[in-house]
Design a protein around this motif. Structure first.
Motif, mmCIF file in Angstrom:
data_model
loop_
_atom_site.group_PDB
_atom_site.id
_atom_site.type_symbol
_atom_site.label_atom_id
_atom_site.label_comp_id
_atom_site.label_asym_id
_atom_site.label_seq_id
_atom_site.Cartn_x
_atom_site.Cartn_y
_atom_site.Cartn_z
ATOM 1 N N THR A 37 -15.453 32.070 -19.066
ATOM 2 C CA THR A 37 -14.145 32.470 -19.594
ATOM 3 C C THR A 37 -14.281 33.107 -20.977
ATOM 4 O OG1 THR A 37 -13.646 30.427 -20.831
ATOM 5 C CG2 THR A 37 -13.168 30.436 -18.451
ATOM 6 N N ILE A 95 -9.514 27.998 -13.735
ATOM 7 C CA ILE A 95 -10.787 28.742 -13.617
ATOM 8 C C ILE A 95 -11.367 28.573 -12.221
ATOM 9 C CG2 ILE A 95 -13.054 29.167 -14.637
ATOM 10 C CD1 ILE A 95 -12.174 27.307 -16.987
ATOM 11 N N VAL A 96 -11.786 29.694 -11.627
ATOM 12 C CA VAL A 96 -12.549 29.691 -10.379
ATOM 13 C C VAL A 96 -13.938 30.253 -10.696
ATOM 14 C CG1 VAL A 96 -12.723 30.741 -8.074
ATOM 15 C CG2 VAL A 96 -10.503 29.907 -8.914
ATOM 16 N N ARG A 100 -16.888 32.816 -6.519
ATOM 17 C CA ARG A 100 -15.911 32.411 -5.503
ATOM 18 C C ARG A 100 -14.517 33.010 -5.752
ATOM 19 N NH1 ARG A 100 -16.975 28.070 -2.003
ATOM 20 N NH2 ARG A 100 -15.114 29.006 -1.145
ATOM 21 N N ARG A 101 -14.423 33.944 -6.714
ATOM 22 C CA ARG A 101 -13.104 34.526 -7.008
ATOM 23 C C ARG A 101 -12.667 35.500 -5.910
ATOM 24 N NH1 ARG A 101 -14.235 35.326 -13.511
ATOM 25 N NH2 ARG A 101 -14.393 33.068 -13.860
ATOM 26 N N GLY A 102 -11.363 35.685 -5.801
ATOM 27 C CA GLY A 102 -10.817 36.660 -4.863
ATOM 28 C C GLY A 102 -10.803 36.189 -3.421
ATOM 29 N N GLY A 158 -9.071 33.161 -2.493
ATOM 30 C CA GLY A 158 -7.989 32.203 -2.276
ATOM 31 C C GLY A 158 -8.112 30.878 -3.012
ATOM 32 N N LEU A 159 -9.225 30.643 -3.699
ATOM 33 C CA LEU A 159 -9.367 29.325 -4.357
ATOM 34 C C LEU A 159 -8.406 29.170 -5.539
ATOM 35 C CD1 LEU A 159 -13.175 28.434 -4.334
ATOM 36 C CD2 LEU A 159 -11.364 27.732 -2.763
ATOM 37 N N GLY A 160 -8.133 30.267 -6.237
ATOM 38 C CA GLY A 160 -7.166 30.192 -7.338
ATOM 39 C C GLY A 160 -5.800 29.778 -6.808
ATOM 40 N N GLY A 161 -5.408 30.368 -5.703
ATOM 41 C CA GLY A 161 -4.144 30.004 -5.069
ATOM 42 C C GLY A 161 -4.152 28.554 -4.627
ATOM 43 N N VAL A 193 0.152 29.975 -20.339
ATOM 44 C CA VAL A 193 -0.074 31.207 -21.091
ATOM 45 C C VAL A 193 -1.124 32.001 -20.335
ATOM 46 C CG1 VAL A 193 -0.908 32.189 -23.263
ATOM 47 C CG2 VAL A 193 0.458 30.088 -23.286
ATOM 48 N N CYS A 194 -0.883 33.305 -20.139
ATOM 49 C CA CYS A 194 -1.894 34.111 -19.444
ATOM 50 C C CYS A 194 -1.930 35.524 -19.996
ATOM 51 C CB CYS A 194 -1.652 34.123 -17.936
ATOM 52 S SG CYS A 194 -0.246 35.120 -17.422
ATOM 53 N N LEU A 211 -2.672 38.891 -15.191
ATOM 54 C CA LEU A 211 -2.506 37.751 -14.280
ATOM 55 C C LEU A 211 -1.044 37.430 -13.978
ATOM 56 C CD1 LEU A 211 -5.397 35.472 -15.473
ATOM 57 C CD2 LEU A 211 -5.160 36.573 -13.253
ATOM 58 N N PHE A 232 -0.429 37.274 -10.278
ATOM 59 C CA PHE A 232 -1.050 36.083 -9.686
ATOM 60 C C PHE A 232 -0.122 34.878 -9.838
ATOM 61 C CE2 PHE A 232 -3.691 32.245 -10.395
ATOM 62 C CZ PHE A 232 -4.250 32.129 -9.133
ATOM 63 N N TYR A 233 0.398 34.653 -11.047
ATOM 64 C CA TYR A 233 1.237 33.476 -11.275
ATOM 65 C C TYR A 233 2.645 33.645 -10.704
ATOM 66 C CZ TYR A 233 -2.490 31.523 -14.120
ATOM 67 O OH TYR A 233 -3.696 31.004 -14.534
ATOM 68 N N ARG A 267 3.438 34.643 -7.914
ATOM 69 C CA ARG A 267 3.516 34.225 -6.502
ATOM 70 C C ARG A 267 3.749 32.723 -6.358
ATOM 71 N NH1 ARG A 267 -2.484 35.360 -4.063
ATOM 72 N NH2 ARG A 267 -2.061 37.451 -4.772
HETATM 73 C C1 LIG Z 1 -7.452 33.880 -12.257
HETATM 74 C C2 LIG Z 1 -8.344 33.177 -11.245
HETATM 75 C C3 LIG Z 1 -8.243 31.687 -11.426
HETATM 76 C C4 LIG Z 1 -7.854 33.556 -9.857
HETATM 77 O O1 LIG Z 1 -8.660 32.883 -8.919
HETATM 78 P P1 LIG Z 1 -9.031 33.573 -7.508
HETATM 79 O O2 LIG Z 1 -9.709 32.563 -6.681
HETATM 80 O O3 LIG Z 1 -9.724 34.845 -7.771
HETATM 81 O O4 LIG Z 1 -7.544 33.840 -6.974
HETATM 82 P P2 LIG Z 1 -7.088 34.069 -5.472
HETATM 83 O O5 LIG Z 1 -8.246 34.558 -4.643
HETATM 84 O O6 LIG Z 1 -6.341 32.892 -4.996
HETATM 85 O O7 LIG Z 1 -6.035 35.215 -5.676
HETATM 86 C C5 LIG Z 1 -6.523 36.422 -6.042
HETATM 87 C C6 LIG Z 1 -5.353 37.303 -6.361
HETATM 88 O O8 LIG Z 1 -5.097 37.228 -7.751
HETATM 89 C C7 LIG Z 1 -5.323 38.489 -8.334
HETATM 90 N N1 LIG Z 1 -6.156 38.297 -9.532
HETATM 91 C C8 LIG Z 1 -6.985 37.302 -9.788
HETATM 92 N N2 LIG Z 1 -7.565 37.472 -10.983
HETATM 93 C C9 LIG Z 1 -7.064 38.612 -11.467
HETATM 94 C C10 LIG Z 1 -7.271 39.332 -12.659
HETATM 95 N N3 LIG Z 1 -8.085 38.907 -13.636
HETATM 96 N N4 LIG Z 1 -6.585 40.461 -12.835
HETATM 97 C C11 LIG Z 1 -5.736 40.911 -11.888
HETATM 98 N N5 LIG Z 1 -5.526 40.277 -10.738
HETATM 99 C C12 LIG Z 1 -6.168 39.136 -10.536
HETATM 100 C C13 LIG Z 1 -6.090 39.318 -7.345
HETATM 101 O O9 LIG Z 1 -5.683 40.650 -7.410
HETATM 102 C C14 LIG Z 1 -5.714 38.721 -6.018
HETATM 103 O O10 LIG Z 1 -4.566 39.336 -5.510
HETATM 104 P P3 LIG Z 1 -4.556 39.815 -3.975
HETATM 105 O O11 LIG Z 1 -4.746 38.578 -3.150
HETATM 106 O O12 LIG Z 1 -3.218 40.437 -3.839
HETATM 107 O O13 LIG Z 1 -5.687 40.756 -3.849
HETATM 108 C C15 LIG Z 1 -9.819 33.655 -11.368
HETATM 109 O O14 LIG Z 1 -9.861 35.061 -11.257
HETATM 110 C C16 LIG Z 1 -10.510 33.236 -12.647
HETATM 111 O O15 LIG Z 1 -11.089 32.163 -12.734
HETATM 112 N N6 LIG Z 1 -10.484 34.125 -13.675
HETATM 113 C C17 LIG Z 1 -11.182 33.841 -14.926
HETATM 114 C C18 LIG Z 1 -10.493 32.746 -15.706
HETATM 115 C C19 LIG Z 1 -9.060 33.112 -16.033
HETATM 116 O O16 LIG Z 1 -8.760 34.167 -16.574
HETATM 117 N N7 LIG Z 1 -8.145 32.185 -15.683
HETATM 118 C C20 LIG Z 1 -6.731 32.339 -15.916
HETATM 119 C C21 LIG Z 1 -6.329 31.660 -17.181
HETATM 120 S S1 LIG Z 1 -4.576 31.921 -17.508
#
Ligand SMILES: CC(C)(COP(=O)(O)OP(=O)(O)OC[C@H]1O[C@@H](n2cnc3c(N)ncnc32)[C@H](O)[C@@H]1OP(=O)(O)O)[C@@H](O)C(=O)NCCC(=O)NCCS
Length: 151
Positions: free
Chosen positions: A32, A84-85, A89-91, A93-96, A117-118, A122, A125-126, A128
């Motif tokens: 991060t 954090i994912v 493993r990002r993209g 579905g684990l973040g969801g 705060v993001c 993002l 993402f939030y 949804r």
């Molecule tokens: C943000 C985070 C937790 C999302 O986890 P993930 O497993 O990638 O999320 P999901 O696979 O469930 O969902 C992905 C969706 O979020 C969107 N997304 C995720 N990260 C994104 C980013 N940095 N910028 C834009 N879109 C993002 C993708 O476009 C995707 O959308 P789609 O399904 O329409 O293609 C991950 O990217 C991460 O760990 N990022 C680094 C740490 C961070 O910034 N955390 C947020 C702190 S507020």
């Protein structure tokens, strides 16, 4: 404690972290921009003082691949932090999954306001999960010694 996992993915859900998983969390923090320098002692302190923790453990490797935590009074307000994912493993579905798990926790069921705060990228993402950046005339203010969080 492991929580029964109704999902269909290759992860199990935990609400506390073992020492090994705290090491994994340091690895997640390294990925991060805001917590890359946290040590295992920092991770232990942060997790220990949090009100709720969600970890997703990859079953095949037994490693922590996703994490978030919450500070809350369980009544008026909750703040979601450190979502954090693992970069590998990002993209997928684990973040969801992480957000569904934390928002489904009974401790948050009657909380009036759940906040986070993001960065701008993002917002979608939030959104949804029901979050909005329409917060009236409110502005975030911060008193910090961390230069990454200001300017
Ligand atoms: C943000 C985070 C937790 C999302 O986890 P993930 O497993 O990638 O999320 P999901 O696979 O469930 O969902 C992905 C969706 O979020 C969107 N997304 C995720 N990260 C994104 C980013 N940095 N910028 C834009 N879109 C993002 C993708 O476009 C995707 O959308 P789609 O399904 O329409 O293609 C991950 O990217 C991460 O760990 N990022 C680094 C740490 C961070 O910034 N955390 C947020 C702190 S507020």
């Amino acid at each position: 404690m492991s929580i029964p996992d109704g999902g269909s993915t290759d992860v199990r859900v935990v609400d506390e972290l073992t020492d090994h998983q705290l090491d994994d969390l340091v690895g997640l923090y390294r990925s991060t921009w805001w917590a890359s320098d946290r040590t295992v002692d920092d991770a232990r302190a942060v997790v220990g003082a949090s009100d709720l923790v969600v970890g997703l453990i990859e079953v095949a490797s037994d490693r922590l691949v996703a994490f978030c935590r919450v500070l809350t009074d369980r009544h008026v307000i909750a703040v979601i932090l450190d979502v954090i994912v693992h970069p590998d493993r990002r993209g997928a579905g684990l973040g969801g999954r992480l957000m569904d798990e934390i928002l489904g926790r009974p401790e948050l069921a009657r909380v009036g306001s759940i906040e986070l705060v993001c960065q701008p990228d993002l917002l979608d993402f939030y959104r949804r999960f029901g979050f909005t950046d329409q917060v009236g005339s409110s502005l975030l203010m911060r008193l910090t010694i961390d230069p990454r969080l200001s300017g």
